[in-house]
Design an enzyme around this catalytic site. Structure first.
Site, PDB file in Angstrom:
ATOM      1  N   THR A  52      46.038  47.069  78.393  1.00 46.67           N
ATOM      2  CA  THR A  52      47.507  46.595  77.777  1.00 46.67           C
ATOM      3  C   THR A  52      48.665  46.328  80.000  1.00 46.67           C
ATOM      4  OG1 THR A  52      49.488  47.497  76.688  1.00 46.67           O
ATOM      5  CG2 THR A  52      48.889  49.001  77.688  1.00 46.67           C
ATOM      6  N   ASN A  53      49.782  45.590  79.402  1.00 47.99           N
ATOM      7  CA  ASN A  53      50.825  46.018  80.454  1.00 47.99           C
ATOM      8  C   ASN A  53      52.200  47.267  79.354  1.00 47.99           C
ATOM      9  OD1 ASN A  53      52.604  44.374  78.603  1.00 47.99           O
ATOM     10  ND2 ASN A  53      50.714  42.645  78.359  1.00 47.99           N
ATOM     11  N   ASP A  54      53.247  46.266  80.515  1.00 50.60           N
ATOM     12  CA  ASP A  54      54.222  47.029  80.244  1.00 50.60           C
ATOM     13  C   ASP A  54      54.851  47.170  80.284  1.00 50.60           C
ATOM     14  OD1 ASP A  54      53.897  49.081  82.929  1.00 50.60           O
ATOM     15  OD2 ASP A  54      54.792  48.158  84.142  1.00 50.60           O
ATOM     16  N   SER A  55      55.138  45.875  79.202  1.00 49.72           N
ATOM     17  CA  SER A  55      56.277  45.635  78.560  1.00 49.72           C
ATOM     18  C   SER A  55      56.574  46.325  76.761  1.00 49.72           C
ATOM     19  CB  SER A  55      55.721  44.039  77.569  1.00 49.72           C
ATOM     20  OG  SER A  55      56.688  43.922  76.510  1.00 49.72           O
TER      21      SER A  55
END
Ligand code: C5P
Length: 401
Positions: A211-214
């Site tokens: 996943t990512n930091d959003s």
């Protein structure tokens, strides 16, 4: 939305009356003008003085306490109401309202009010579920009144059940939604807006994912603001922050789930906003069992995800397509490239290397790019304010087309 709106708050006699003080405070904080009417029983739970201090207005309790010879107070109050909130609404008051009984200041004023009514029932679960109460609530709905469903939880009686008055902020949200629903002059009235938010998750095995930091905050702000501007909003979200009130919410996990849901609603949408941080790649294999550690190296083969925005750009008919570009360098170059390549009508670009902007922050600082128009820079402000600016600019462009 509640700014300068004249709210008449009716407090009837249940234990939840104590929460009406906080509710009044929140309405005042939102800029509303609040006048409070209390039944005799409500005054046994909470003092009119408390409500007078919080609302900065005199509290109405007696039909015959006519202080101004020029007006009949309950009719004057009824006629100068923009929104009626009955919280808590007891079974007794619900029965009176359903049957047109007017025997005290509250019920008499309620009968005279033509403004929208939000009824917030709060009572014992058995009283709530009694066929008489249920039939009265249905009757009130058939008159056009809105009922806010009571919460389930620990009741004053000492056991669990349905009947609790929802927290004041939920009542404020419901009141806001009701006013939005009834306001035909809002710029996005009858428009459908679909928004994708949050960072997608791409499974590797049942307990691990990429996943990512959003955080999804920008997309959620856009959903709330679009709703406040009158739109019917569908929020397709890969984020776990609390759902905004008054929008259709669809939870998704992966990029492919998100694409499926966006395409389902694409045909009928007027404005489409891709505020999601979509993973560009997913694991080629998804193990159905937890991957065990064995060798020192573990190779993960990634394959490309579909580009949701570009796909929608290709099939664009009347939709206005807004995309985001999170960059750490050459902002303008990359944003302009996305505008053309993905056939978007607007790219909102932000420099995610800055501390207070982009991923996870509550504030943002963006530049808006549109075909054949000068870029518009928006300085650092809250994501709600940025969302309002983005939609205002989009509405202007749509109206000029
Ligand atoms: O290509 P890039 O990821 O920088 O583009 C950003 C924009 O494209 C965002 O609006 C994002 O939501 C959208 N996007 C998409 N599908 C992808 C990747 C990005 O819709 N697979």
């Amino acid at each position: 939305m509640l700014h300068n709106k004249r709210i008449t708050l009716f407090i009837t006699g249940g234990i939840a009356s104590y929460k009406a003080a906080e509710l009044t405070r929140q309405f005042i904080k939102a800029g509303a003008v609040v006048r409070v009417v209390m039944t005799d029983n409500a005054q046994k739970f909470i003092s009119p003085l408390t409500l007078q201090v919080l609302s900065k207005n005199k509290v109405y309790t007696d039909t015959f306490d006519e202080q101004d010879a020029e007006v009949v107070s309950h009719i004057h109050l009824a006629d100068s109401t923009d929104l009626t909130v009955i919280a808590p609404a007891t079974a007794n008051m619900i029965a009176k309202m359903a049957n047109g009984i007017a025997d005290d200041m509250s019920s008499t004023t309620l009968l005279a009010i033509t403004a929208p009514k939000l009824i917030v029932p709060a009572m014992n679960v058995n009283m709530l579920e009694h066929p008489a109460t249920q039939s009265n609530l249905k009757k009130l709905q058939s008159y056009g009144d809105t009922i806010l469903d009571p919460d389930t939880g620990f009741l004053a009686e000492g056991y669990e059940g349905k009947g609790r008055m929802p927290d004041p902020y939920k009542i404020v949200e419901a009141a806001t939604s009701l006013l939005i629903e009834r306001d035909e002059s809002l710029p996005l009235k009858n428009k459908k807006v679909i928004i994708a938010a949050g960072g997608t998750k791409e499974r590797i095995d049942p307990v691990r994912y990429i996943t990512n930091d959003s955080s999804g905050k920008m997309g959620y702000s856009l959903a709330t603001v679009a709703r406040n501007l009158g739109a019917q909003v569908t929020l397709v979200s890969a984020s776990s922050i609390e759902q905004p009130f008054g929008v259709t919410f669809i939870a998704v996990e992966s990029a492919r789930d998100m694409q499926e849901q966006m395409l389902k609603h694409y045909e009928t949408a007027d404005i489409v906003i891709m505020a999601a941080a979509v993973s560009d790649y997913r694991s080629k294999e998804q193990s159905t069992q937890k991957i065990k550690k064995s060798s020192d190296d573990l190779e993960l083969v990634l394959e490309k995800n579909p580009d949701i925005l570009a796909g929608m750009g290709k099939d664009k008919k009347r939709q206005f397509l807004i995309g985001f570009a999170a960059e750490t360098n050459d902002l303008e170059k990359y944003a302009m490239d996305k505008l053309v390549r993905k056939k978007a009508d607007m790219i909102v670009a932000n420099d995610v290397s800055k501390q207070d902007a982009g991923f996870n922050a509550d504030t943002n600082e963006v530049i808006i790019f549109q075909p054949d128009r000068e870029p518009i820079a928006i300085d650092l402000k809250s994501k709600d304010e940025i969302a309002f600016d983005i939609l205002k600019i989009a509405i202007k462009t749509i109206n000029e087309k």
